[in-house]
Scaffold this active site. Sequence first.
Site, PDB file in Angstrom:
ATOM      1  N   ASP A   1       0.866  -1.174   0.000  1.00  0.00           N
ATOM      2  CA  ASP A   1       0.000   0.000   0.000  1.00  0.00           C
ATOM      3  C   ASP A   1       0.912   1.236   0.000  1.00  0.00           C
ATOM      4  OD1 ASP A   1      -2.243   1.669   0.264  1.00  0.00           O
ATOM      5  OD2 ASP A   1      -2.179   1.553   2.460  1.00  0.00           O
TER       6      ASP A   1
ATOM      7  N   ASP B   1      -0.094   5.164   1.128  1.00  0.00           N
ATOM      8  CA  ASP B   1      -0.300   6.058   2.276  1.00  0.00           C
ATOM      9  C   ASP B   1      -0.312   5.275   3.588  1.00  0.00           C
ATOM     10  OD1 ASP B   1      -1.086   8.891   1.093  1.00  0.00           O
ATOM     11  OD2 ASP B   1      -2.085   7.382  -0.132  1.00  0.00           O
TER      12      ASP B   1
ATOM     13  N   ASP C   1      -2.018  -0.645   5.661  1.00  0.00           N
ATOM     14  CA  ASP C   1      -2.462  -0.109   6.950  1.00  0.00           C
ATOM     15  C   ASP C   1      -3.946   0.202   7.026  1.00  0.00           C
ATOM     16  OD1 ASP C   1      -2.373   2.177   5.178  1.00  0.00           O
ATOM     17  OD2 ASP C   1      -2.485   3.426   6.973  1.00  0.00           O
TER      18      ASP C   1
END
Length: 366
Positions: free
Chosen positions: A113, A115, A305
């Site tokens: 991922d 961000d 996250d």
Amino acid sequence: MTNQQNVVVLDLKSHGVRNVLLPSSLPVAKSFSPQELKMLLMKRFETEKGGAKINAWVDSMRASSPTRIKSSTASLPETDEKSSWIVHHPSALNMFEQIVAASKGKQIVMFLDYDGTLSPIVEDPDRAFMPREMRAAVRDLARYFPTAIVTGRCRDKVYSFVKLAGLYYAGSHGMDIKGPSKSCKHKKGNQGVLFQPANEFLPMIDEVFKALVEKTKPIPGAKVENNKFCVSVHFRCVDEKSWAKLAEQVRSVLNQYPKLELTQGRKVLEIRPTIKWDKGRALEYLLEALGYANSKDVLPVYIGDDRTDEDAFKVLRDRGQGLGILVSKVPKETNAFYSLQEPSEVKEFLRRLVKWKKLSQAEAAP
């Protein structure tokens, strides 16, 4: 004899329309036909229903993503809660030797991922720059393992942040996939990966983006981002007292587009097509494109996250093949097997993976 008149009234408790007899001496503010009252009833019902939906959205906005686990025992200290969670989701750094041991005889494929994983979470999404050290770690990683960035961001936007040509990029939650812009030594399957399963929605997404920009202008801190195949409404800088108003504005636009749906990430509302496609499907597509669709000789590793990364974690868990690693400082409900606390730990994990691969190749050399 008292004159009486038939009046149709609204029975709000039962959500119905009924006829009653009222004395003519009682004033009636306005008479409505049954059809008019039915329309009023439906309007009120939709308002109540919409209000309930807004409240649910705001509750979900507060919870952010993924949902933080609540202790089953109210008196359980937070440290005990975290310790219990770590037992089930141990640090990928502490378990590094076990992770690489599981990859013996297999090709590791990395999915990352952006961000909150490769870059820190920042107030302005346009300034979520990747640190130089992280870029170097990802660049080195891609030299030894097939590597993909899987993000909710527009593919072009995330590429402008990462600036590495040797990667696979899956933007818009996997709805915009493109392979490396240069030849890739890892690719076993089809050449020139380019997949956009939601192409027909582009004009609609553009309309929604423009409408939301206008609708959210009065709300300080709200930021609308066009991610090509989805629209993100960031509320990280919006006062919590204005969240309900923001959710109402988003709902008013979304109601006009039944082929779009609302999902949530960390301090962001996302509007995207209702097609059955997410980061988990993107992971499976990329494995197939790399030639590992049904292979037993592959170990996919996904690090993320956010709530949307859970789709990928679940795919790996359901396959019984691969490892999900959640980036989080607090206990959260997750399908991931392991955890890392923040991007700096992600960087360390990637560096260790590269170092291990170099040593393995050196030992295997004649």
